[in-house]
Scaffold this active site. Structure first.
Site, PDB file in Angstrom:
ATOM      1  N   GLU A  82      -1.297  -8.745   4.475  1.00 13.35           N
ATOM      2  CA  GLU A  82      -1.227  -9.124   5.896  1.00 13.35           C
ATOM      3  C   GLU A  82      -2.604  -9.275   6.524  1.00 13.35           C
ATOM      4  OE1 GLU A  82      -1.855  -4.720   6.268  1.00 13.35           O
ATOM      5  OE2 GLU A  82      -0.883  -6.065   4.827  1.00 13.35           O
ATOM      6  N   CYS A 134       0.837  -1.205   0.000  1.00 13.47           N
ATOM      7  CA  CYS A 134       0.000   0.000   0.000  1.00 13.47           C
ATOM      8  C   CYS A 134       0.876   1.261   0.000  1.00 13.47           C
ATOM      9  CB  CYS A 134      -0.994  -0.036   1.164  1.00 13.47           C
ATOM     10  SG  CYS A 134      -2.377   1.119   0.948  1.00 13.47           S
ATOM     11  N   HIS A 161      -3.534  -5.151   1.018  1.00 13.32           N
ATOM     12  CA  HIS A 161      -2.935  -5.510   2.308  1.00 13.32           C
ATOM     13  C   HIS A 161      -2.906  -7.024   2.495  1.00 13.32           C
ATOM     14  CE1 HIS A 161      -2.487  -1.560   4.311  1.00 13.32           C
ATOM     15  NE2 HIS A 161      -3.403  -1.201   3.419  1.00 13.32           N
TER      16      HIS A 161
END
Length: 230
Positions: A210, A113, A208
């Protein structure tokens, strides 16, 4: 063989827990957990003197530049839009230095990002300061599909269409020197960037990873980091 060592950039913030309220190096647990799940060791890289970035990167097998606040527009020659967040100048300087060191040393690099946006800015690109429709609700991650560009690094890792976790209001505008777009959203927003050729393992993604369970991108990073160790 020991696990590759992957450095992940962090925030520097004030935080409160228990009886304490102190300045902290802050990072969502999803980032180190993602690196660990892909078979590597994670180490945190809080903001530091940019002059130390090259030495830090030299001790690492790979680098992740994490998501976070908006890049200060002065970094790409623009005036701030009213919807652009407050600057994080210390973090901008540190992470740009990490990116430049990783590129110079051939260290595998993943930008997430903000990290992708900084990679673009580091190579002379610009950003769109506000996108409508890419944040479904403030403080809540959404999802949307991205389509990989065949023949690219990202296209080899995750061919076709993937549904990814997302939360952003800025994006790549003019691509940095030597970069190509390797994934797009349905509205044409650039969702991944990488060197056109000869740039080693370097990838930026707008979403994202994660926040999800798709390990393909980070496994690519960890694999390249392991190979780089010889």
């Amino acid at each position: 063989m020991s696990r590759p060592l992957i450095g992940v950039s962090t925030y520097r913030e004030h935080a409160r827990w228990g009886v304490w309220e102190l300045e902290v190096a802050l990072l969502a647990i999803g980032y180190p957990r993602l690196v660990q799940s892909a078979g590597a060791l994670a180490v945190l890289l809080p903001p530091d003197d940019p002059a130390h970035a090259a030495a830090a990167v030299a001790r690492l097998d790979g680098v992740v530049v994490a998501g976070g606040p908006d890049v200060e527009p002065v970094r790409y020659g623009a005036e701030p839009d009213p919807r652009t967040g407050p600057p994080a100048r210390e973090r901008d300087a540190w992470e740009l230095a990490l990116i430049e060191a990783a590129l110079a040393q051939g260290t595998p690099l993943l930008g997430v990002c903000r990290g992708m946006q900084l990679l673009n800015v580091a190579l002379g690109g610009t950003l769109v300061q506000h996108l409508d429709g890419h944040v479904e609700r403030v403080g809540t991650f959404g999802t949307h599909p991205v389509t990989a560009v065949p023949g690219t690094l990202y296209g080899a890792l995750a061919p076709g269409v993937s549904v990814v976790p997302t939360y952003h209001h800025q994006a790549v505008d003019r691509l940095g020197t030597g970069l190509v777009a390797s994934a797009f959203a349905e509205d044409g927003t650039v969702e991944a960037v990488e060197p056109a050729e000869g740039g080693g393992w370097v990838l930026g993604v707008q979403w994202h990873p994660e926040m999800g369970d798709d390990l393909r991108v980070v496994r690519g990073l960890v694999s390249a980091a392991a190979e780089g160790r010889g």
